[in-house]
Design a protein around this motif. Structure first.
Motif: not given
Lengths: 544, 599, 289
Positions: B527-530
């Motif tokens: 879900q999140c880029v990092p």
């Protein structure tokens, strides 16, 4: 609560439906009344599939149930309405059981819908052509208005009666006086004050008697009383009910002038074609949406060839007829309207620049416009108006009854990716267009021995066309459906019933009686009188 | 729902029957007649949580989820096929392409490749199984670290099972007489007192050993007093975050006017963790009783158990316990005579580490992709179905039984002031007696390792992984570390979910660290880029470490940079901790040293 | 979030700010002229806060917080240019630049320069940095989906689903780095639930979903945003009153969008509004060709 009645807004008004969906996501209940289980109705908590043309019976039954269950808003009725007793008496015969027989909708569902509607904090009734394209269109509408009066679901934020307009400026056309009996701003022709005002501004005497609406014009043409017709942006040679008859009438005119952006069927049969600019992409001006929202349109591209602005064409025509209207800009025309139509007076050109435009009435420059109407029903003094009348409407059913010869009901409607007679929406390669077809229930298809995709002949008392079968479980037994977007492929209005409402002038597009025949090798008839049309832009004036 | 566009593929009879068995005669759209159909947004929402059970049914029936099967489920539950496909492809246990196993294949063998099994020969086991023609799936931790290398059989047309359960002498519902835990029968045990001693399949046996006294006591005390006792006990969550349980329950109890839920987070997936499995398999009624107690204390009417899909025995025993409790009136409209409705539904996960994160678990249970949600808002107000929810893992829940029975003060006599009570530890790796141990907070790491017997392997301790893949390594100098929340935090490590995994010095720690990096890469929800990209870049850098035998200055900087953004900017705990074990391995010098070039 | 009349006071980069309760930190920053990079945020969509490029540091909060989704609270102390914030923003941009094709994400290029992001520092010859490699999906005459430009911001999924269209033709499938925007079983778009409203195109920040017209013009080097005009007008296909933004180049309409702040459309259109303009200039017969 939303009562979606005779409207397939999911396909015909998709962005409006986004707003409905937002409500549904937030817990709003929706009941959908439609002969077909349309894509819109599939979002509803319940779909009530009434027989075509039995809307008044259903509405009356809902009204009767609300009264019988003592759910009506007695305070509001006493304060803001008149004629309740007559209404109550008139709906008495519409018991749930009787109405189930008439409409085909189970009594329990009618009862439930009545209770949910009456008990809702706010409730709206939304409708479209499923209500108005009947011979008794006005009574259909009034029967729904009765429900709003009965419950007080009108004139308040979040509650009301919402007819959804089919075209981007059909409201604006009426606002501007494109009605046989009105001046701009819905001022009555024949009203001495209005008459004087318009005559003073226009510098000429104006007819004090209403003119004819489209249906009456056709009757007058048929009688030979109208010999010339000037058609601007309309395609009656495809869009009229019983279109074969309409085409015959048009061909009997002494002169037919068509001003259009495309070479429609009507334009092709015209004596003179005046190529016009596309209103929303090539012109400066305003349009008025369903919710009375006046917004600016602006030219993004220049019109092709010798196509010209409608206002320039009309101005030049006036000039040739001996009147000099000068060369007004769209803004000057608008300002003239504001000087004549009080409900537009506050809508300066500059104010209309704002995102979202303004909703009439907007009477002065300080007026923020009107998000909803009929708030006066809740004013202590009714703002000096007469209480709103209940209307007595009786069920009649479609003019054209089913018979042994024509045992199936045909109704018409829109598909998501298409628009009216298809002259505009046919211009792009839609991957979801399923083309010409007649939808039929699997049971009926089986009884008739029809397979999906099979080509058939569809006959009504007025004519016959050829098309292909689309078997659809979402359409009830006994009902068939087709869109009207492909007149060059399926000339459905050869079938539709021209019986029309004496008050609105609308024909009963929604209810014809038909039969479906197998095609035999020797019986193959051409689908239409003309070959399929290549709808080119009109770029050169033409004399036919 | 409109625009629900279902393709032409049809389910076959086997799939239809399997789905019917899983979700019953559910119809989201009700055709009440030719002219009357009920449907709509609310009905669709009400049925969505059946998606995961339905997908399990399809997977089990055919060994994959076919387009026809998916269409059938989507029609039944009114789920858009693209969304259902998105959900199905999220989970390790589902496959969406038709396998070519050939005839007669009754299961796929999942073999764990995470640390405890990695160092116990899972690679060799896989080679062996594949040579024998078995269908093998390389799996993340299967929660059987005390018996490595672990296997799990995902059935095709027959139930899933764990072979070790049969090897140990009868799985099914019948309790086996063999030893479940090294401390079995020790009278000082509190949380594990019934394990291996009381028949886990019998409500009667559970009651005969003091079962359901705590719930009776709780009902007599009243919900408010129960919350007070739990708050006063200092009990904190045993999943790793250590949030005070009493505060959580109080917050849910205070919510009024909406349906409320208590959820047992049985999605034990942290590599190295298996304590909840042991509890659920061997003392399932304690989980049911304590979840009921939580429902009573918080005023929640709905209890849910979300258990990882690789725990078939625990699932069966919990379901059996729920059934018996229902029959005995301990669940239902007047649960245990509390005057309150309380029922429990069990949901199986389908192979996704992230679903142990509480908000991801809610999403998964609701029938969506197991993607974590942003907090705030917190579960106590916006939990399951966006309604107030108390979520605890089994270990936390069963702690409350003693707290209610004997009071907070008595409870606090064990453990330390800031870490009261006892803790379940999952001891694995190079020890003689791996297993679940119950110890008082405050015992040292060395004492725990001593409990588990002498080290195996080289016998020389190189490192201990504390708290699992999301935890950190400590060196032999940490044997004096008191195992409390406060001491571990102070020493820069964590108790986490109670993992104590011992590594001796013959073990290739680069391979272990590389596998941890790969684990996070595979388990990031995306879900999140990092986290989505960071775990990939971290793994790639670790691969470079392995190939090059060390990292130059630029790469070391990169490792630091990646770690920092995952810690700072990821949505959830997975990203926050994805670099922690690797960083600690570098710090302890367990990995090849830096090179002097700057690549 | 609900914006009320009650206001809250906070500190951003040392400056006192007062905003209505419910205002996002992103909007609070904007109110004092602080620009914030965003990718998955759009004013007409519910924040999903997945890209994390808008993170800010809030004192007392262990992790950085997404400014798009976090509401301003009384006495919050916010930093938007702290080393941690700069580092995270730079890393997010590097991560995206190292894994996807950002050649059509012009806004991001500006921010990448601002934060000195260097996507090329990942991977070595022995272990190259994995990228998203996808062929453009050209499955009809209206859309092109080119997923190696996709940054998984979820905007198209939101616009297709809950936030506007409720068609749910596309969703995120797979997990982790293998996540993709997909129809069921990756079926071609014309065979999916797609109704071609183009609202996915309207919100895509990187050109991963675009008009076929734009794709074709780019392919022959004829896409010239600098010589395009945008004219706002009203759609003609029904009575709802949707505003259209006609993007024109050389007196031809090349693309249609809608203003996100318009109260009727909120930036969303239907197939007719988005694509129905082609009759104005049918390519084969237009005298302007």
């Amino acid at each position: 609560m939303v009562l979606l009645w005779g409207s397939n807004a999911r396909e015909a008004h998709p962005i409006y439906f986004h707003h409905v969906l937002k409500g549904l996501d937030n817990g709003t209940k929706m009941y959908a009344v439609d002969p077909r289980r349309t894509s819109s109705t599939k979002f509803a908590d319940a779909w009530l599939g009434l027989n075509v043309g039995t809307d008044i019976a259903l509405a009356n039954a809902v009204g009767r149930e609300i009264i019988a269950a003592d759910l009506h808003n007695k305070e509001f009725i006493a304060h803001a309405t008149q004629g309740f007793e007559q209404y109550q008496a008139a709906v008495e015969e519409y018991t749930l059981e009787n109405t189930e027989t008439i409409t085909g909708v189970p009594a329990e569902a009618i009862r439930e819908m009545a209770h949910v509607y009456a008990a809702a904090g706010t409730a709206q009734i939304l409708w479209t052509l499923g209500i108005t394209e009947h011979h008794n269109a006005v009574e259909n509408v009034l029967s729904l208005c009765n429900l709003a009066l009965l419950t007080g679901h009108v004139g308040r934020w979040g509650s009301g009666l919402v007819p959804l307009r089919g075209q981007n400026n059909v409201q604006g056309g009426g606002d501007m006086g494109s009605l046989p009996n009105k001046f701009p701003g819905f001022q009555d022709i024949g009203d001495p004050t209005a008459q004087a005002k318009f005559e003073a501004t226009y510098g000429m005497r104006l007819p004090a008697k209403p003119g004819l609406h489209l249906t009456l014009m056709f009757e007058a043409m048929e009688r030979g009383e109208i010999k010339g017709l000037y058609v601007i942006g309309e395609n009656p040679a495809d869009s009229e009910a019983d279109v074969a008859h309409a085409r015959k009438v048009l061909s009997g005119l002494d002169i037919l002038v068509v001003q259009d952006i495309l070479m429609t069927r009507t334009a092709r049969s015209a004596d003179v074609v005046l190529p016009a600019a596309v209103g929303w992409a090539e012109s400066e001006g305003t349009v008025t949406s369903s919710e009375r929202r006046v917004q600016r349109v602006r030219p993004a591209v220049s019109p092709p060839g010798l196509a010209r602005q409608d206002t320039d064409i009309i101005g030049d025509l006036a000039n040739r007829l001996g009147v000099d209207w000068g060369n007004p800009t769209p803004q000057e025309l608008w300002d003239e309207l504001r000087s004549l139509s009080p409900m537009h007076a506050g809508m300066s050109w500059e104010r209309l620049e704002s995102a979202g435009g303004l909703q009439w009435p907007c009477r002065d420059l300080e007026d923020p416009g009107s998000p909803f109407l009929h708030g006066w029903l809740w004013a202590e003094d009714l703002e000096g108006r007469e209480p709103a009348p209940f209307s007595v409407c009786q069920h009649e059913g479609p003019k054209e009854k089913l018979s042994a010869e024509f045992p199936l009901r045909l109704t018409t409607g829109r598909a998501l990716d298409s628009y009216n007679t298809g002259v505009q929406s046919g211009g792009f390669a839609s991957p979801i267009r399923y083309g010409d077809s007649i939808d039929i229930n699997p049971t009926d298809a089986h009884a008739l021995g029809l397979a999906d995709g099979q080509r058939v002949r569809v006959c009504s008392p007025r004519g016959s066309i050829e098309t292909k079968v689309r078997i659809q479980p979402d359409i009830p037994v006994g009902l068939t459906f087709t869109t009207f977007h492909f007149p060059e492929l399926i000339d459905v209005n050869q079938l539709t019933n021209p019986e029309w409402d004496r008050r609105s002038g609308t024909a009963e597009f929604k209810a014809a009686a038909i039969r479906i025949e197998h095609l035999h090798s020797n019986g193959a008839k051409p689908m239409t009188d003309d070959p399929a049309l290549d709808l080119e832009r009109t770029t050169e004036p033409a004399n036919g | 729902m409109a625009d629900l566009f279902i393709g032409d593929d049809l389910a076959d009879d086997i799939e239809i029957a399997a789905v019917a068995a899983a979700v019953g005669a559910t119809n989201t759209v009700v055709h009440a007649g030719e002219r009357l159909v009920y449907g709509g947004t609310q009905r669709r929402r009400d049925h969505r949580h059946l998606l995961l059970p339905a997908l399990h049914a399809l997977q089990n029936a055919k060994g994959w989820i076919s387009p026809g099967g998916l269409n059938h489920v989507c029609t039944l539950l009114q789920v858009p096929p693209a969304e259902a496909y998105g959900v199905a492809t999220f989970y390790e246990m589902f496959r969406l392409d038709e396998p070519d196993y050939g005839p007669g294949v009754s299961h796929v063998t999942h073999v764990c490749v995470d640390a405890a099994c990695q160092i116990a020969g899972s690679r060799e086991l896989i080679a062996e199984l594949e040579a024998s023609g078995a269908q093998v799936h390389r799996s993340p931790c299967l929660g059987q670290c005390e018996r490595p290398p672990a296997q799990f059989h995902q059935g095709i047309g027959r139930p899933d099972l764990v072979p070790a359960d049969f090897a140990a002498g009868g799985a099914g519902l019948g309790g086996s007489p063999t030893e479940k835990i090294p401390q079995q029968g020790d009278p000082s045990l509190r949380l594990l007192r019934n394990v291996g001693v009381v028949d886990p399949t019998s409500l009667e046996a559970y009651r005969a050993n003091g079962g359901y006294q705590a719930l009776d006591r709780a009902i007599a005390m009243g919900a408010d007093a129960v919350c007070s006792a739990v708050a006063g006990s200092g009990l904190s969550g045993r999943g790793g975050a250590a949030f005070p349980t009493g505060i959580k329950w109080r917050a849910v109890a205070a919510e009024q006017g909406r349906p409320k839920h208590v959820v047992a987070n049985c999605d034990e997936s942290e590599p190295g963790t298996f304590k909840d499995r042991v509890v659920m398999e061997n003392d399932p009624f304690a989980v049911i009783e304590s979840l009921t107690l939580a429902g009573f204390a918080t005023g929640a009417e709905n209890g849910w158990i979300y258990i990882r899909g690789e725990y078939p025995l625990a699932t069966a025993r919990l379901q059996n316990a729920v059934n018996q409790a229902q029959d005995a009136g301990l669940l239902g409209s007047n649960a245990a005579g509390s005057g309150q409705r309380f029922d429990i539904e069990i949901r199986r996960g389908a192979g996704a580490y992230i679903c142990g994160e509480e908000t991801a678990l809610f999403a998964s249970l609701e029938g969506f992709r197991g993607e974590p949600r942003s907090k705030p808002p917190f579960p106590t107000t916006h939990g399951l179905f966006s309604e107030p929810t108390a979520i605890n893992n089994p270990e936390t829940l069963i702690n409350t039984l003693d707290i209610v029975l004997y009071g907070a003060e008595q409870y606090r006599r064990r453990g330390t002031e800031r870490s009261p009570g006892t803790k379940l530890l999952c001891v694995s790796g190079r020890v003689t007696k791996p297993g679940v141990y119950e110890v008082e907070f405050g015992v040292s790491l060395g004492e725990v390792l001593a409990l588990a017997g002498p080290l195996t392997g080289s016998g020389r301790l190189a490192a201990v992984l504390m708290g699992g893949a999301a935890g950190s390594f400590v060196g032999p100098d940490a044997l004096d570390l008191p195992l409390t929340l406060e001491d571990t935090r102070e020493r820069g490590t964590t108790l986490g979910s109670g993992v104590i995994m011992a590594f001796t010095d013959e073990i290739d720690m680069t391979a272990v660290a590389l596998r941890i990096a790969e684990f996070f890469r595979n388990e990031s929800c995306g879900q999140c880029v990092p986290c989505r990209v960071g775990t990939v870049r971290q793994h790639e850098t670790m691969l470079q470490l392995q190939t090059a035998g060390g990292l130059g200055a630029k790469r070391r900087k990169l490792i630091e940079d990646i770690s920092q953004v995952m810690v700072d900017a990821s949505i959830c705990g997975l990203g926050h901790t994805a670099a922690s074990a690797i960083n600690s391995a570098f710090d302890l010098g367990l990995l090849p040293g830096g090179r002097n070039d700057d690549n | 979030m609900t914006i009320t009349e009650v206001s809250v006071s906070l500190t951003i980069n040392g400056r006192a700010v007062s905003v209505p309760q419910g205002t996002s930190l992103l909007a609070a920053c904007e109110s004092i002229g602080i620009e914030t990079p965003t990718l998955c945020w759009a004013e007409n969509l519910t924040p999903v806060n997945v890209c994390r490029v808008c993170v800010v540091e809030v004192e007392g909060s262990r992790a950085l917080v997404p400014s798009c989704a976090r509401a301003a609270e009384e006495n919050m102390v916010v930093h938007t240019e702290s080393p941690r914030v700069r580092h995270s923003r730079k890393m997010v941009l590097e991560f995206l630049g190292s894994s996807t094709d950002l050649s059509q994400a012009s806004d991001l290029a500006v921010w990448m320069r601002h934060y000195q992001a260097d996507p090329n520092r990942y991977g070595q010859t022995d272990v190259p940095a994995e990228r998203i490699v996808e062929e453009p999906k050209v499955q009809d005459d209206l859309y092109v989906r080119d997923y190696d430009k996709c940054v998984l911001c979820y905007k198209c999924v939101e616009a297709c689903g809950d936030d506007a269209q409720h068609t749910y033709a596309i969703a995120v499938s797979g997990r982790g780095f293998n996540s993709r925007i997909s129809t069921e079983f990756d079926t071609v778009l014309p065979d999916s639930a797609c109704v071609y409203c183009g609202n996915c195109i309207g919100v895509c920040p990187t050109g991963a979903i675009q008009f076929k017209t734009e794709f074709d013009m780019r392919a022959v080097g004829d896409w010239r945003p600098e010589s395009q005009d945008v004219t706002t007008t009203v759609c003609s296909f029904c009575g709802v009153g949707c505003n259209l933004e006609l993007h024109t180049q050389d007196n031809k309409i090349v693309k249609v969008t809608s203003p996100a702040d318009h109260s009727v459309t909120h930036g969303h259109l239907c197939i007719k509004g988005r694509f129905g303009w082609q009759y104005v200039q049918p390519p084969t017969v237009s005298p302007r060709d």
